[in-house]
Every structure is written in structure tokens, then in C-alpha cells.
Design an enzyme around this catalytic site. Sequence first.
Site, short mmCIF file in Angstrom:
data_model
loop_
_atom_site.label_atom_id
_atom_site.label_comp_id
_atom_site.label_asym_id
_atom_site.label_seq_id
_atom_site.Cartn_x
_atom_site.Cartn_y
_atom_site.Cartn_z
N LYS A 21 0.82 -1.21 0.00
CA LYS A 21 0.00 0.00 0.00
C LYS A 21 0.86 1.26 0.00
O LYS A 21 0.63 2.18 -0.78
CB LYS A 21 -0.94 -0.01 1.20
CG LYS A 21 -1.89 1.18 1.23
CD LYS A 21 -3.04 0.98 2.19
CE LYS A 21 -2.63 1.16 3.63
NZ LYS A 21 -3.80 1.35 4.52
N GLY A 92 -5.11 8.09 5.54
CA GLY A 92 -4.26 9.12 6.10
C GLY A 92 -3.06 9.41 5.23
O GLY A 92 -2.60 10.56 5.13
N SER A 162 7.49 9.42 11.90
CA SER A 162 6.34 9.21 11.02
C SER A 162 6.76 9.39 9.57
O SER A 162 7.18 10.48 9.17
CB SER A 162 5.22 10.21 11.35
OG SER A 162 4.25 10.22 10.33
N GLN A 164 4.76 9.51 7.14
CA GLN A 164 3.82 10.41 6.49
C GLN A 164 4.22 11.87 6.68
O GLN A 164 4.14 12.66 5.73
CB GLN A 164 2.41 10.16 7.02
CG GLN A 164 1.85 8.79 6.63
CD GLN A 164 0.46 8.55 7.19
OE1 GLN A 164 -0.12 9.39 7.86
NE2 GLN A 164 -0.08 7.38 6.91
N ASP A 312 2.20 -0.97 12.33
CA ASP A 312 0.94 -1.46 11.77
C ASP A 312 0.68 -2.93 12.09
O ASP A 312 -0.46 -3.39 11.97
CB ASP A 312 0.91 -1.26 10.26
CG ASP A 312 0.75 0.21 9.87
OD1 ASP A 312 0.17 0.97 10.68
OD2 ASP A 312 1.20 0.58 8.79
#
Length: 410
Positions: A21, A92, A162, A164, A312
Amino acid sequence: MRLAVSKSGPLVGSLRPSSDKSLTHRAYIFAALARSPSVVMEPLRGEDCENTLRIFQQLGAATSPHPGEGVSISPPQSLRQQHDPLDCGNSGTTMRLLAGVIASEPRLRATLVGDESLSRRPMRRITDPLRLMGADIEGDTAPLRIEGKRLRGIDYRSPVASAQIKSCLLLAGLRAEGETWVTEPAQSRDHTERMLAALGIELLSRSDRAIGVRGGQSWDGFEFSVPSDISSAAYFLCAAAIVPGSKVVLRSVGTNPTRTGVLEALADAGALVEAAPGQEQMGEPVSHIAVVQVPGLQAFHVAGDLVPRLIDEIPVLAVLATQCEGTTTIRDAGELRVKESDRIETVASNLLAMGAQVETFADGLAVTGPTPLCGAVVDAQGDHRIGMAFAVAGLVAEGETQILNADSIR
């Protein structure tokens, strides 16, 4: 969606888990921002990644099927103005990375929205540093209203590890004036850096673990075959480790070192796991992984720098812990409380419903085993990783396990 799972016999065979992903998101983003067309082979077709692709179609990218399970992407000359909201759904990654792109595109106005779960997730962790770069953003949770500006590079010390946050700022920094640097308290996954390097982008580094880019760089189109996702493989790895008599081979799994914490946790528990190298893809290592169930798994411990490398996978590792001798502890994982659900409380309450021994902390939990699990009605709370983790629990539980609100598995 209500998912029913019953106790399983041995899991025997081989499969290629669904494609990665994180890499699919990034491949779509970099293809849509390239100077020429790209081909992304075997992308993940789940809803999160499809949201990223659809948004770039709204912004002007042309896409078409490519023979052999691929997508051809032709970038627009410039991102197209959008009056309709850009719906990130439950993703997100889509919202946070796209915010960096839009904020750095002068004169582009867009509103990023998401579903109920995404609208509760914290976005200030990206909006604050983007504003330091000169971004014009309204909102610290979705919806985010962004007007693109000419940004300036910053030297940002992130309070959390992070990928992201880091990727958002690096994407913004590629079109900002000067250099943009990001320092993390621990290393998060480095897919963005590896892909940038493979595309010929110069990456900057410092001895304090900071990573940086200079503004004004661009790249040509590319062809990329997406490896399978180690986070998706984790459910099969853990299931094979606890269902008696199982022997499973997982093919073409991405084994980026920033993502392989789950393999270390399994090894610490005494599981029989072997990885054989496969063909690298754009700087991403790929392996074929074999798991053979063996009795006598032992408690393991997760904390510190290991946490970002398996964040995760913690829900399914908590399920694994119920079948291990002793008390498994998971600490330094407070980030789990601001995922699609409060994963610490959701995992604990569902495990307790199945008869497990669980204690929670502000930053993690402890699971004591081995415990015979019993089928129960559990709630995924709209969180795909919870739904999948308890599908694994159902494979070793006596009786039927019913998982409510599991739609997000899609």
C-alpha cells in the site's frame, strides 16, 4: 460488513500477498508529478490507493490500463484547479502526502476531506510544519482547505517518527526555495527516500539522522513493479505461526529494513521463519518468506526503535502473543491511539472478549499466554488492521468469531 471466522485446520501452500500500500501510494504520486508518462505494475487495488489515483485524475493526470495488471499514468502539465472536494476516504497517507503537494503548488486551491474516521485523525503534525514553510492551510483536522504558495525550506525536528510527516515535507520541499530537512526521534519507513533516489533526486543527509532535499528538482517517468506488502503478509505469517501443522510460503514480499520488525518479533517468539532474497525494485529489497508452525512459542517484547518498524503489525502481534508462553509487552506505541481507531483499547477489549489476559498502558499493552481463545463477537471499529488481526484470532479460537464493522478490510 459482518465477517464470520471459524477454527482452521493447517494452512499449507504459497501465495503472493496483496501489493504494498505504501509503495502504491507513492508510485501514483511520483508518476503524476513526473515529466513524462509512467507505468505502475501490480498496484494495490484497495480503496485507499484507489483514492490517491482518483484524486490525481481529478487534478488532471490521465490514466489507462496497462497490459499485465498495470496502470499507465500521464502527468498533467500542471495540476488542475479543483472546486469539488478531494475525497481521501479512510486514507491518512493520501491526505498527509497530498497536503504537501498541494501546499507547494502556487495558485492551486483544494479542499481535502475524508470519512468519519479520517476526519478525527490529527493533521496538525503536518499543517504546523507546512505553515512554517509558508503554506496557507485552514484546519488541523479534515477538512483541510489549502491554497498553494511558493514555499521556503525549513529544518524541522519532528516530535514523532512518522513516514507520512517526513514524506509530506520532502514532497513540499522538492518545490520549495532552498533546502528542506526533517529529523526524527527514530527512523520511520524510508520508501519515499528510496524512490526519490531511484528517480535520480539528490538526497541530503546529516549525522543527526536528518534527511533533506533541495527545491527545484524533477524526474522523468518510470516503470515500477510493486512488491507485495509485508504489513498484509504479517497476517499470514502470524496465522501460520500459530495454527498447528501450518507451512506457508509468501512470495515477492517487500523486505525494506524499516518495515521488517514483524520478522524480528516472530524470531524472538521462536517462530520458524526464513527469507530468501528476490529481485530488488527501485531500491526496495524483495524476498520470499517461508513460515513453519512449531510448538512452544515464547513471549517477546516490543519497544523503542523497533516500534516504528512494526507499528501497523502490533494488532496481529498481540493476537500472536496470546499463544506464547509468558507475558509479552508492547511499549512506546502511543501512536496506536490515533490510528483509524484507538488500537490499544480496541485490541485489548476484543482479546478480553475472546478470553485472553490483557493489561493496557498509555503507550501499549501486555498479553499473558498461552491462552485458549473462544469465539466471540468482536468489533473492528472500522479499522482494517483490527479486522484482519481478529480474523487470525478466529482461526485458533473454539467456536465462531464474528467481526463487526469489518468493511474497511476492502
